[in-house]
Design a protein around this motif. Structure first.
Motif, PDB file in Angstrom:
ATOM      1  N   ILE A 167       0.906  -0.975  -0.043  1.00 18.37           N
ATOM      2  CA  ILE A 167      -0.114   0.056   0.022  1.00 18.37           C
ATOM      3  C   ILE A 167       0.772   1.255  -0.165  1.00 18.37           C
ATOM      4  CG2 ILE A 167      -1.741  -1.133   1.277  1.00 18.37           C
ATOM      5  CD1 ILE A 167      -1.379   0.331   3.612  1.00 18.37           C
ATOM      6  N   ALA A 168       2.227   1.313   0.306  1.00  9.67           N
ATOM      7  CA  ALA A 168       3.036   2.377   0.342  1.00  9.67           C
ATOM      8  C   ALA A 168       4.416   1.864  -0.386  1.00  9.67           C
ATOM      9  CB  ALA A 168       3.133   2.742   1.702  1.00  9.67           C
ATOM     10  N   PRO A 169       4.407   1.522  -1.759  1.00  7.18           N
ATOM     11  CA  PRO A 169       5.547   1.116  -2.173  1.00  7.18           C
ATOM     12  C   PRO A 169       6.678   2.051  -2.742  1.00  7.18           C
ATOM     13  CG  PRO A 169       3.906   1.019  -4.041  1.00  7.18           C
ATOM     14  CD  PRO A 169       3.148   1.376  -2.527  1.00  7.18           C
ATOM     15  N   HIS A 170       6.044   3.473  -2.475  1.00  3.00           N
ATOM     16  CA  HIS A 170       7.366   4.641  -2.635  1.00  3.00           C
ATOM     17  C   HIS A 170       7.832   4.729  -1.378  1.00  3.00           C
ATOM     18  CE1 HIS A 170       3.299   5.832  -1.102  1.00  3.00           C
ATOM     19  NE2 HIS A 170       3.500   7.074  -1.141  1.00  3.00           N
ATOM     20  N   ILE A 171       7.240   4.676  -0.053  1.00  2.00           N
ATOM     21  CA  ILE A 171       8.127   5.166   0.973  1.00  2.00           C
ATOM     22  C   ILE A 171       8.567   3.718   1.562  1.00  2.00           C
ATOM     23  CG2 ILE A 171       6.965   7.229   1.482  1.00  2.00           C
ATOM     24  CD1 ILE A 171       5.224   5.920   3.579  1.00  2.00           C
ATOM     25  N   THR A 192      -8.140  -1.056   5.167  1.00  4.27           N
ATOM     26  CA  THR A 192      -6.885  -0.399   4.955  1.00  4.27           C
ATOM     27  C   THR A 192      -5.911  -1.288   4.478  1.00  4.27           C
ATOM     28  OG1 THR A 192      -6.115  -0.489   7.254  1.00  4.27           O
ATOM     29  CG2 THR A 192      -7.213   1.303   6.794  1.00  4.27           C
ATOM     30  N   ALA A 193      -5.833  -2.541   4.667  1.00  6.46           N
ATOM     31  CA  ALA A 193      -5.171  -3.583   4.156  1.00  6.46           C
ATOM     32  C   ALA A 193      -4.825  -3.521   2.580  1.00  6.46           C
ATOM     33  CB  ALA A 193      -5.442  -4.931   4.519  1.00  6.46           C
ATOM     34  N   ASP A 194      -5.675  -3.027   1.932  1.00  9.01           N
ATOM     35  CA  ASP A 194      -5.672  -3.128   0.535  1.00  9.01           C
ATOM     36  C   ASP A 194      -5.657  -1.709  -0.183  1.00  9.01           C
ATOM     37  OD1 ASP A 194      -5.448  -5.975   0.599  1.00  9.01           O
ATOM     38  OD2 ASP A 194      -7.670  -5.992   1.099  1.00  9.01           O
ATOM     39  N   SER A 195      -5.984  -0.660   0.456  1.00 12.50           N
ATOM     40  CA  SER A 195      -5.991   0.550   0.009  1.00 12.50           C
ATOM     41  C   SER A 195      -4.736   1.448   0.027  1.00 12.50           C
ATOM     42  CB  SER A 195      -7.241   1.307   0.795  1.00 12.50           C
ATOM     43  OG  SER A 195      -7.443   2.636   0.130  1.00 12.50           O
ATOM     44  N   PRO A 196      -4.298   1.572  -1.027  1.00 18.04           N
ATOM     45  CA  PRO A 196      -3.056   2.445  -1.163  1.00 18.04           C
ATOM     46  C   PRO A 196      -2.990   3.910  -0.468  1.00 18.04           C
ATOM     47  CG  PRO A 196      -3.562   1.709  -3.398  1.00 18.04           C
ATOM     48  CD  PRO A 196      -4.795   1.621  -2.484  1.00 18.04           C
ATOM     49  N   LEU A 197      -1.832   4.137   0.217  1.00 21.87           N
ATOM     50  CA  LEU A 197      -1.602   5.494   0.996  1.00 21.87           C
ATOM     51  C   LEU A 197      -1.435   6.431  -0.314  1.00 21.87           C
ATOM     52  CD1 LEU A 197       0.501   4.520   4.029  1.00 21.87           C
ATOM     53  CD2 LEU A 197      -1.626   5.767   4.236  1.00 21.87           C
ATOM     54  N   PRO A 198      -1.640   7.740  -0.002  1.00 23.42           N
ATOM     55  CA  PRO A 198      -1.453   8.757  -1.029  1.00 23.42           C
ATOM     56  C   PRO A 198      -0.064   8.589  -1.670  1.00 23.42           C
ATOM     57  CG  PRO A 198      -2.634   9.732   0.941  1.00 23.42           C
ATOM     58  CD  PRO A 198      -2.180   8.283   1.247  1.00 23.42           C
ATOM     59  N   GLY A 199      -0.278   8.507  -3.154  1.00 28.83           N
ATOM     60  CA  GLY A 199       0.957   8.104  -4.023  1.00 28.83           C
ATOM     61  C   GLY A 199       1.408   6.929  -4.051  1.00 28.83           C
ATOM     62  N   GLY A 200       0.801   5.729  -3.309  1.00 30.84           N
ATOM     63  CA  GLY A 200       1.226   4.354  -3.414  1.00 30.84           C
ATOM     64  C   GLY A 200       0.334   3.689  -4.484  1.00 30.84           C
ATOM     65  N   ASP A 201      -0.340   4.273  -5.412  1.00 27.32           N
ATOM     66  CA  ASP A 201      -1.285   3.584  -6.089  1.00 27.32           C
ATOM     67  C   ASP A 201      -0.462   3.007  -7.337  1.00 27.32           C
ATOM     68  OD1 ASP A 201      -0.977   6.209  -6.865  1.00 27.32           O
ATOM     69  OD2 ASP A 201      -2.982   6.331  -7.846  1.00 27.32           O
ATOM     70  N   PHE A 202       0.498   2.271  -7.279  1.00 25.93           N
ATOM     71  CA  PHE A 202       1.269   1.833  -8.313  1.00 25.93           C
ATOM     72  C   PHE A 202       1.733   0.300  -7.731  1.00 25.93           C
ATOM     73  CE2 PHE A 202       4.317   4.103  -6.090  1.00 25.93           C
ATOM     74  CZ  PHE A 202       5.500   3.480  -6.058  1.00 25.93           C
ATOM     75  N   PRO A 203       2.129  -0.644  -8.621  1.00 24.31           N
ATOM     76  CA  PRO A 203       2.643  -2.060  -8.286  1.00 24.31           C
ATOM     77  C   PRO A 203       3.744  -1.996  -7.156  1.00 24.31           C
ATOM     78  CG  PRO A 203       2.405  -1.992 -10.575  1.00 24.31           C
ATOM     79  CD  PRO A 203       2.255  -0.451 -10.178  1.00 24.31           C
ATOM     80  N   MET A 204       3.681  -2.720  -6.278  1.00 20.59           N
ATOM     81  CA  MET A 204       4.707  -2.917  -5.291  1.00 20.59           C
ATOM     82  C   MET A 204       6.207  -2.989  -5.900  1.00 20.59           C
ATOM     83  SD  MET A 204       3.631  -6.253  -3.744  1.00 20.59           S
ATOM     84  CE  MET A 204       4.691  -6.430  -2.127  1.00 20.59           C
ATOM     85  N   THR A 205       6.382  -3.235  -7.043  1.00 22.98           N
ATOM     86  CA  THR A 205       7.710  -3.600  -7.528  1.00 22.98           C
ATOM     87  C   THR A 205       7.848  -2.478  -8.635  1.00 22.98           C
ATOM     88  OG1 THR A 205       6.897  -5.217  -8.973  1.00 22.98           O
ATOM     89  CG2 THR A 205       7.902  -5.909  -7.215  1.00 22.98           C
ATOM     90  N   GLY A 206       7.050  -1.317  -8.692  1.00 20.13           N
ATOM     91  CA  GLY A 206       7.049  -0.472  -9.863  1.00 20.13           C
ATOM     92  C   GLY A 206       7.818   0.529  -9.538  1.00 20.13           C
ATOM     93  N   LEU A 207       8.537   1.141  -8.674  1.00 15.20           N
ATOM     94  CA  LEU A 207       9.181   2.091  -8.287  1.00 15.20           C
ATOM     95  C   LEU A 207      10.263   2.589  -9.374  1.00 15.20           C
ATOM     96  CD1 LEU A 207       9.539   4.455  -6.401  1.00 15.20           C
ATOM     97  CD2 LEU A 207      11.266   3.090  -5.083  1.00 15.20           C
ATOM     98  N   ALA A 208      10.846   1.747  -9.905  1.00 15.84           N
ATOM     99  CA  ALA A 208      11.905   2.065 -10.887  1.00 15.84           C
ATOM    100  C   ALA A 208      11.205   2.575 -12.141  1.00 15.84           C
ATOM    101  CB  ALA A 208      12.759   0.741 -11.103  1.00 15.84           C
ATOM    102  N   GLU A 209       9.995   1.875 -12.586  1.00 21.85           N
ATOM    103  CA  GLU A 209       9.433   2.494 -13.524  1.00 21.85           C
ATOM    104  C   GLU A 209       8.856   3.721 -13.227  1.00 21.85           C
ATOM    105  OE1 GLU A 209       5.623   0.976 -16.542  1.00 21.85           O
ATOM    106  OE2 GLU A 209       6.318  -0.321 -14.938  1.00 21.85           O
ATOM    107  N   LEU A 210       8.211   4.175 -12.158  1.00 23.98           N
ATOM    108  CA  LEU A 210       7.786   5.433 -11.873  1.00 23.98           C
ATOM    109  C   LEU A 210       8.647   6.495 -11.847  1.00 23.98           C
ATOM    110  CD1 LEU A 210       5.284   6.172  -8.990  1.00 23.98           C
ATOM    111  CD2 LEU A 210       7.157   7.388  -8.960  1.00 23.98           C
ATOM    112  N   THR A 211      10.026   6.208 -11.306  1.00 27.32           N
ATOM    113  CA  THR A 211      11.202   7.078 -11.455  1.00 27.32           C
ATOM    114  C   THR A 211      11.640   7.420 -12.897  1.00 27.32           C
ATOM    115  OG1 THR A 211      11.724   6.231  -9.253  1.00 27.32           O
ATOM    116  CG2 THR A 211      13.232   7.316 -10.319  1.00 27.32           C
TER     117      THR A 211
END
Length: 502
Positions: free
Chosen positions: A83-87, A389-408
């Motif tokens: 739910i928070a793969p950015h932070i 709350t277990a399945d609802s992303p925190l603000p900014g976290g609405d992307f796949p949990m392994t998708g930070l590199a693609e977002l960056t």
């Protein structure tokens, strides 16, 4: 007292803007309650921003037989990452075997349990390594060989708190920072709350229920509310130091010490190493908690047992400490005290309840919040539904949990004028919300003033308007860690800019 209009009554007032308080406010607001969140300082200005920055099961708790706590934490570990793969991101930890300390069979057994009791799915399993050949051995003193490499998670703890508060506010919660509770009393089925801001303005509020999530001050608030309890807490101070980078890879270390304690050495903000933590019973006040000279020396000496490059207190660039409010279970040593939590409700049926939170750890905050809201449901008809709350992303976290590199990479394509280091920091702080304040900027001037190291006027304005930041400390040490990089002149420039807009 005269009758209070229903429109002026909150369903729930949460006192305390740490991770537990903000998590409870988010959960309750998402279930339809009218929520008020009160924090006497800045969000995450206490214990919640002074952690070791880990989302973890607590490997060392296994030897204290805290199996249920470890299992709950391990289950939450991947949920929070999702739910928070950015932070939050996974991290591999190297645990060297050290002759004369815990035997190898104990380490293997503990790591086997760690891998299997928490439903691990996405994180890699433990593996045995040889530090004489593994890259993580290069930074260590000669003589280390057998070791284990296992998985846990890293978190930007202050932003975790902030994002829970932001989501609560987006769902209708009224978030009031720098607003202290000076009086709390129950009358005619409601809680009457008198507050005072840091500017001295007083404001009354009324609520059908109150949550006491004040962390180390939990007993103090109960005293002010004239609600005695037989619950005891143990205040344990954990201190950390940050030094120039001691190793040039992305693994962290879990080290043992002869006194039975452990400590971590973690890659931090690209150019630094975070070392901690201590466990000391805390006897002082809570307003300005800092590491003692003895604790700083202890952590330096601990690091010097393992790393080839020695450090001394003079090498410490930043240090911080937090007081953990642990449930007092009678443990002899502070590091053995439980990191579990207890929820106590004061209030008979039909009476305005006061729910107090004792203990807890950052990894279990979401589960704690869901349990707290469930306990309040019989008192508050406005609370509808179950744990969401277990399945609802925190603000900014609405992307796949392994998708930070693609977002960056997407941000790098659209904002090519930003440096790779700044893009990496922005992606890890804001996720998909980064574009909210980056907007249609095509060059640095489109973001306004540059305060140094990629901190722009546009970002600071976003922190102030959307993230409750008011001071340079809020901006440089909680919303970001750019305080590690700015010089005095740059800090003063930011402070002057803030003063002009106060």
């Amino acid at each position: 007292m005269s009758e209070t209009p229903a429109a002026d009554i909150y369903d729930l007032a949460v006192i305390g803007g740490g991770v537990n308080g903000c998590g409870i406010a988010r959960d309750a607001a998402g279930r339809g309650a009218r929520v008020l969140l009160l924090e006497q300082g800045d969000l995450a200005s206490g214990t919640s921003s002074a952690s070791t920055k880990l989302i973890h099961g607590g490997l060392r708790y296994l030897e204290h037989h805290a199996f249920a706590l470890v299992r709950e934490s391990l289950i939450e570990r991947e949920r929070l990452w999702a739910i928070a793969p950015h932070i939050i991101h996974p991290m591999r930890f190297v645990l060297p075997w050290t002759k004369g300390l815990r035997p190898r069979w104990m380490l293997r057994l503990g790591l086997f349990l760690y891998d299997h009791i928490g439903g691990r799915r996405a994180l890699p399993a433990t593996e045995a390594i040889d530090l004489r050949r593994h890259g993580a051995g290069k930074a260590l003193k000669p003589g280390f060989g057998p070791a284990y490499c296992y998985s846990d998670g890293w978190v930007d703890d202050a932003r975790l708190v902030l994002l829970n508060a932001r989501d609560a506010a987006d769902r209708g919660a009224d978030v009031r920072t720098r607003t202290a509770v000076v009086r709390l009393e129950r009358d005619e089925g409601l809680w009457h709350i008198q507050t005072r801001t840091t500017q001295g303005a007083e404001q009354p509020y009324r609520a059908r229920a109150v949550v006491n999530a004040t962390g180390p001050a939990v007993l103090d608030l109960l005293d002010r509310a004239h609600r005695p309890t037989d619950r005891h807490i143990r205040l344990v101070r954990g201190s950390h130091i940050v030094v120039p980078r001691l190793f040039d890879h992305d693994h962290a270390y879990f080290f043992q010490l002869p006194d039975g304690r452990i400590f971590f050495a973690i890659p931090y903000e690209r150019d630094f190493t975070l070392i901690g933590t201590t466990d000391r019973d805390h006897q002082g006040g809570l307003d300005h908690v800092v590491p003692s000279d003895e604790e700083i020396a202890y952590l330096c000496a601990a690091a010097n047992r393992y790393f080839a490059r020695p450090i001394a207190p003079a090498d410490v660039l930043w240090s911080y400490a937090g007081v953990r409010p642990l449930v007092d279970d009678g443990s002899g040593r502070p590091e053995a005290a439980t990191r579990g939590y207890r929820l106590d409700i004061d209030g008979a049926p039909g009476e305005a309840p006061l729910l107090s939170v004792f203990g807890g750890k950052i990894t279990t905050y979401r589960h704690l919040a869901a349990e707290a809201v469930e306990q309040l449901k019989p008192y508050l008809p406005a609370l509808q539904g179950s744990d969401w709350t277990a399945d609802s992303p925190l603000p900014g976290g609405d992307f796949p949990m392994t998708g930070l590199a693609e977002l960056t990479a997407g941000l790098a394509r659209d904002y090519a004028f930003l440096t790779p280091a700044t893009l990496d920091r922005i992606a890890r702080a804001y996720g998909t919300q980064a574009r909210v304040w980056l907007g249609d900027a095509t060059d640095p001037s489109g973001l306004g003033l540059d305060f140094g190291h990629g901190l722009s006027e546009a970002e600071v304005r976003h922190m102030m308007t959307r993230e409750w930041a008011q001071t340079s400390e809020d901006i440089l040490w909680r919303r970001s860690k750019i305080g590690l990089r700015l010089n005095r002149e740059q800090v003063e420039r930011l402070e002057s800019w803030l003063e002009e807009r106060a």
